[in-house]
Design a protein around this motif. Structure first.
Motif, short mmCIF file in Angstrom:
data_model
loop_
_atom_site.label_atom_id
_atom_site.label_comp_id
_atom_site.label_asym_id
_atom_site.label_seq_id
_atom_site.Cartn_x
_atom_site.Cartn_y
_atom_site.Cartn_z
N ILE A 98 0.86 -1.18 0.00
CA ILE A 98 0.00 0.00 0.00
C ILE A 98 0.90 1.23 0.00
CG2 ILE A 98 -0.25 0.01 2.53
CD1 ILE A 98 -3.16 1.02 2.04
N PHE A 102 -2.04 6.89 2.69
CA PHE A 102 -3.22 6.08 2.47
C PHE A 102 -4.22 6.32 3.60
CE2 PHE A 102 0.10 3.56 4.55
CZ PHE A 102 -0.52 3.26 5.75
N ARG A 103 -5.47 5.99 3.32
CA ARG A 103 -6.51 6.11 4.35
C ARG A 103 -6.53 4.85 5.19
NH1 ARG A 103 -10.22 10.19 3.08
NH2 ARG A 103 -9.99 11.05 0.98
N GLU A 106 -8.65 2.05 3.90
CA GLU A 106 -8.06 1.29 2.80
C GLU A 106 -7.11 0.23 3.35
OE1 GLU A 106 -5.29 1.81 -1.23
OE2 GLU A 106 -5.72 3.56 0.04
N SER A 109 -9.05 -2.63 4.85
CA SER A 109 -9.62 -3.45 3.77
C SER A 109 -8.57 -4.38 3.18
CB SER A 109 -10.18 -2.54 2.67
OG SER A 109 -10.65 -3.30 1.58
N ARG A 110 -7.34 -3.87 3.00
CA ARG A 110 -6.26 -4.70 2.46
C ARG A 110 -5.92 -5.83 3.44
NH1 ARG A 110 -3.00 -2.41 -1.59
NH2 ARG A 110 -4.22 -0.86 -2.71
N ASP A 181 -5.99 -7.30 -6.98
CA ASP A 181 -5.80 -6.56 -5.74
C ASP A 181 -4.44 -6.82 -5.11
OD1 ASP A 181 -6.52 -9.16 -5.13
OD2 ASP A 181 -7.40 -8.61 -3.21
#
Length: 225
Positions: A98, A102-103, A106, A109-110, A181
């Motif tokens: 990532i 980054f948020r 996010e 979620s990863r 992804d």
């Protein structure tokens, strides 16, 4: 769930630690490679978040150590998103990366996506079999005739795509979507061909005449009859 976070920027590290604790994760925070090595030796870790640039080494060093310890999921935190860094990390066994900034949502979620890949949040069978190949999804280990075979994160993800769809013809687009992804823009049709070739070389008795991952001309690939 216990996460090892290795980040030398203390402002970023403390912010991540606070946010992830709010999500219910247990965080073991380290600022350098040497402290992280000790944590890996002394603690059972469920997932690792490694910054690539560290004062006494790199996230690559820690990823190598983690892979020697066992199949613990690894996500890289990096300020670099160029192809060389990303592909190098994935080939070393990282499961995802990532790019900063980054948020937090996010990142969460990863993390959840990677853990699902390892079967941690799935009700599916823990053992999948393809001819003489056995896949243990609980620890992401692959065996051929009971001998462990080492796969990269992308190779393992591709193999799972086949194992979860026995007998079904999977188009190249379906396979690309299944690993998108993990590698994002750096996976394309040519890359897919390379990774299928690598898997065959590791799993097939005769890679030139594959019996596990078969080519269905004009359509894609399949496993099983």
């Amino acid at each position: 769930m216990k996460i090892l976070l290795v980040e030398d920027d203390k402002t970023i590290a403390s912010g991540l630690e606070y946010s992830m604790k709010q999500e219910g994760f247990t965080i073991i925070l380290c600022y350098d490679v040497s402290t992280a090595k000790r944590a890996l030796r002394e603690t059972e870790i469920d997932l690792c978040l490694f910054d690539l640039s560290l004062p006494d080494g790199s996230g690559y060093d820690l990823c190598k150590i983690t892979r020697e310890k066992g199949n613990i999921p690894v996500i890289f935190l990096t300020a670099c998103d160029d192809e060389v860094n990303v592909v190098m990390g994935l080939d070393m066994g990282a499961d995802d990366y990532i790019t900063k900034p980054f948020r937090i949502r996010e990142l969460i979620s990863r993390i959840k996506s990677v853990m699902r890949r390892y079967g941690k949040h799935s009700n599916s069978k823990n053992i999948l079999e393809l001819n003489n190949i056995r896949i243990n999804t609980l620890n992401a280990k692959v065996y051929k005739n009971d001998k462990e075979i080492t796969l990269t994160a992308l190779e393992y993800r591709l193999l799972l795509s086949f194992a979860n769809n026995p007998g079904q013809v999977l188009s190249r687009n379906q396979l690309l979507e299944g690993i998108w992804d993990v590698a994002g823009d750096f996976v394309n049709d040519n890359t897919l061909t390379v990774y299928i070739k690598r898997i065959r070389e590791k799993l097939e008795d005769d890679p030139q005449k594959p019996r596990i991952i078969k080519t269905v001309r004009g359509m894609g690939y399949k496993v099983g009859d």
